[in-house]
Motif scaffolding. Structure first.
Motif, PDB file in Angstrom:
ATOM      1  N   VAL A  51       0.843  -1.203   0.000  1.00 22.93           N
ATOM      2  CA  VAL A  51       0.000   0.000   0.000  1.00 22.93           C
ATOM      3  C   VAL A  51       0.873   1.245   0.000  1.00 22.93           C
ATOM      4  O   VAL A  51       0.617   2.212  -0.732  1.00 22.93           O
ATOM      5  CB  VAL A  51      -0.947  -0.013   1.208  1.00 22.93           C
ATOM      6  CG1 VAL A  51      -1.721   1.298   1.300  1.00 22.93           C
ATOM      7  CG2 VAL A  51      -1.923  -1.171   1.098  1.00 22.93           C
ATOM      8  N   PHE A 100      -1.019  -3.587   8.159  1.00 20.02           N
ATOM      9  CA  PHE A 100      -1.739  -3.076   6.996  1.00 20.02           C
ATOM     10  C   PHE A 100      -2.571  -1.845   7.340  1.00 20.02           C
ATOM     11  O   PHE A 100      -2.584  -0.856   6.604  1.00 20.02           O
ATOM     12  CB  PHE A 100      -2.639  -4.171   6.422  1.00 20.02           C
ATOM     13  CG  PHE A 100      -3.363  -3.741   5.177  1.00 20.02           C
ATOM     14  CD1 PHE A 100      -2.747  -3.821   3.946  1.00 20.02           C
ATOM     15  CD2 PHE A 100      -4.656  -3.250   5.247  1.00 20.02           C
ATOM     16  CE1 PHE A 100      -3.412  -3.408   2.792  1.00 20.02           C
ATOM     17  CE2 PHE A 100      -5.323  -2.840   4.100  1.00 20.02           C
ATOM     18  CZ  PHE A 100      -4.697  -2.927   2.876  1.00 20.02           C
ATOM     19  N   LEU A 104      -2.306   1.758   5.673  1.00 20.96           N
ATOM     20  CA  LEU A 104      -3.443   2.319   4.953  1.00 20.96           C
ATOM     21  C   LEU A 104      -3.803   3.700   5.490  1.00 20.96           C
ATOM     22  O   LEU A 104      -4.031   4.644   4.715  1.00 20.96           O
ATOM     23  CB  LEU A 104      -4.639   1.377   5.066  1.00 20.96           C
ATOM     24  CG  LEU A 104      -5.939   1.831   4.385  1.00 20.96           C
ATOM     25  CD1 LEU A 104      -5.723   2.019   2.893  1.00 20.96           C
ATOM     26  CD2 LEU A 104      -7.056   0.827   4.655  1.00 20.96           C
ATOM     27  N   THR A 107      -1.146   6.180   4.422  1.00 22.55           N
ATOM     28  CA  THR A 107      -1.242   6.483   2.995  1.00 22.55           C
ATOM     29  C   THR A 107      -2.389   7.432   2.701  1.00 22.55           C
ATOM     30  O   THR A 107      -2.252   8.376   1.918  1.00 22.55           O
ATOM     31  CB  THR A 107      -1.431   5.174   2.189  1.00 22.55           C
ATOM     32  OG1 THR A 107      -0.311   4.321   2.419  1.00 22.55           O
ATOM     33  CG2 THR A 107      -1.555   5.468   0.701  1.00 22.55           C
ATOM     34  N   THR A 172       4.060  -3.117  -7.037  1.00 22.49           N
ATOM     35  CA  THR A 172       3.793  -1.717  -7.366  1.00 22.49           C
ATOM     36  C   THR A 172       4.934  -1.063  -8.132  1.00 22.49           C
ATOM     37  O   THR A 172       4.948   0.160  -8.295  1.00 22.49           O
ATOM     38  CB  THR A 172       3.531  -0.909  -6.076  1.00 22.49           C
ATOM     39  OG1 THR A 172       4.601  -1.124  -5.145  1.00 22.49           O
ATOM     40  CG2 THR A 172       2.221  -1.317  -5.442  1.00 22.49           C
ATOM     41  N   VAL A 203      -5.013   2.397  -4.300  1.00 22.10           N
ATOM     42  CA  VAL A 203      -5.090   2.041  -2.879  1.00 22.10           C
ATOM     43  C   VAL A 203      -6.347   1.219  -2.628  1.00 22.10           C
ATOM     44  O   VAL A 203      -6.329   0.231  -1.876  1.00 22.10           O
ATOM     45  CB  VAL A 203      -5.065   3.300  -1.999  1.00 22.10           C
ATOM     46  CG1 VAL A 203      -5.264   2.941  -0.528  1.00 22.10           C
ATOM     47  CG2 VAL A 203      -3.759   4.059  -2.178  1.00 22.10           C
ATOM     48  N   LEU A 206      -5.713  -2.395  -3.897  1.00 23.79           N
ATOM     49  CA  LEU A 206      -4.863  -3.179  -3.002  1.00 23.79           C
ATOM     50  C   LEU A 206      -5.572  -3.499  -1.688  1.00 23.79           C
ATOM     51  O   LEU A 206      -5.381  -4.576  -1.118  1.00 23.79           O
ATOM     52  CB  LEU A 206      -3.564  -2.424  -2.736  1.00 23.79           C
ATOM     53  CG  LEU A 206      -2.624  -2.272  -3.939  1.00 23.79           C
ATOM     54  CD1 LEU A 206      -1.461  -1.350  -3.599  1.00 23.79           C
ATOM     55  CD2 LEU A 206      -2.108  -3.623  -4.402  1.00 23.79           C
ATOM     56  N   THR A 207      -6.397  -2.576  -1.196  1.00 25.38           N
ATOM     57  CA  THR A 207      -7.118  -2.811   0.056  1.00 25.38           C
ATOM     58  C   THR A 207      -8.118  -3.954  -0.091  1.00 25.38           C
ATOM     59  O   THR A 207      -8.188  -4.867   0.752  1.00 25.38           O
ATOM     60  CB  THR A 207      -7.837  -1.532   0.504  1.00 25.38           C
ATOM     61  OG1 THR A 207      -6.874  -0.483   0.685  1.00 25.38           O
ATOM     62  CG2 THR A 207      -8.579  -1.765   1.808  1.00 25.38           C
ATOM     63  N   HIS A 210      -6.278  -7.237  -0.385  1.00 21.35           N
ATOM     64  CA  HIS A 210      -5.686  -7.674   0.884  1.00 21.35           C
ATOM     65  C   HIS A 210      -6.698  -8.440   1.731  1.00 21.35           C
ATOM     66  O   HIS A 210      -6.380  -9.511   2.277  1.00 21.35           O
ATOM     67  CB  HIS A 210      -5.173  -6.466   1.658  1.00 21.35           C
ATOM     68  CG  HIS A 210      -4.799  -6.764   3.069  1.00 21.35           C
ATOM     69  ND1 HIS A 210      -3.608  -7.375   3.425  1.00 21.35           N
ATOM     70  CD2 HIS A 210      -5.478  -6.558   4.241  1.00 21.35           C
ATOM     71  CE1 HIS A 210      -3.564  -7.529   4.736  1.00 21.35           C
ATOM     72  NE2 HIS A 210      -4.674  -7.043   5.252  1.00 21.35           N
TER      73      HIS A 210
END
Length: 270
Positions: A51, A100, A104, A107, A172, A203, A206-207, A210
């Motif tokens: 992330v 994570f 997150l 970010t 990434t 984002v 990827l979230t 995950h």
């Protein structure tokens, strides 16, 4: 890096190279196609480091823009500097275990701060900056076909060589970003701003991946793409009415410069 990855990178770069709109270029480049291929062809998981790797993508373009436009470095040397910054950030992220949720939250905070800063910086420029970008977008800035293919091949080989260092951050890595930066070298600052906004959709991808990667890779990829589409739509659709109104206001001449026929005449006078 597999041949399928090379072909995918080539397709993305080629699509970006034929698009003249900087905003659309940034949107096409932000599609998580290389991420999807990296996740399908490797066993790497999406964790906090990946992330934060989206921030690394933005730093790549910022580094290329600063070194090429402000410091006047050759574009390929600026690309190398951007890759070096991404690799250095990846090495630091992989050296620590980042939860994570913490990654997150960090970010999102950094993304929001960057967007607010970019809007404040762009506000005084007004319509003149938009006109300059529109003029620059009409100029041909592409590379010859053979040189494009050479740069794509070198970028693929470089990615393969860096695989042992990058490990999970390959997800990434700016696969096609090297050549995209070359293609958009005359509008790098504007491209970086648009990509910074679009990166929130990455984002989201990827979230979603995950939280479903332990269920199945297919479900995780489906949820990731759905999250990307929802966030991208949320980023772009609300801006259209305001952009249209702003464009109409910019095209409308000042009151003092309007033709006499457009000015209202007092009641009772010819």
């Amino acid at each position: 890096m597999t041949w399928s990855a090379v072909l995918l990178v080539t397709a993305v770069v080629w699509a970006v190279s034929v698009i003249r709109s900087v905003r659309l270029r940034a949107l096409v480049y932000s599609l998580p196609l290389p991420m999807t291929l990296a996740l399908v062809t490797t066993e790497y998981r999406v964790d906090g480091a990946q992330v934060l790797g989206v921030l690394g993508l933005n730093l790549f373009f910022v580094t290329v823009a600063v070194t090429h436009q402000r410091w006047r470095w050759p574009i390929l040397l600026a690309d190398v500097a951007g890759i070096a910054v991404y690799v250095a950030l990846s090495a630091g992220l992989l050296a620590v275990d980042i939860p994570f949720e913490v990654a997150l939250a960090g970010t999102l905070v950094l993304w929001l701060a960057a967007i607010l800063w970019l809007r404040r910086r762009a506000r005084p420029r007004g319509a003149s900056a938009e006109e300059a970008v529109a003029v620059a977008a009409t100029r041909p800035d592409g590379l010859p076909v053979l040189l494009k293919l050479v740069v794509i091949f070198v970028g693929a080989v470089l990615t393969a060589l860096l695989g042992a260092v990058l490990r999970g951050m390959v997800v990434t890595f700016p696969y096609s970003g090297v050549l995209v930066a070359v293609e958009a070298r005359r509008q790098l600052a504007e491209f970086s701003r648009h990509f910074a906004r679009n990166s929130l959709a990455l984002v989201g991808f990827l979230t979603a991946y995950h939280y479903l990667q332990d269920v199945s890779s297919a479900a995780a990829l489906g949820a990731g793409w759905a999250a990307f589409a929802v966030v991208a739509a949320a980023l772009h659709l609300p801006l259209r009415p305001r952009q249209v109104a702003h464009a109409r206001a910019a095209r409308r001449p000042p009151r003092a410069l309007r033709p006499a026929t457009e000015r209202p005449t007092p009641t009772g006078l010819p």
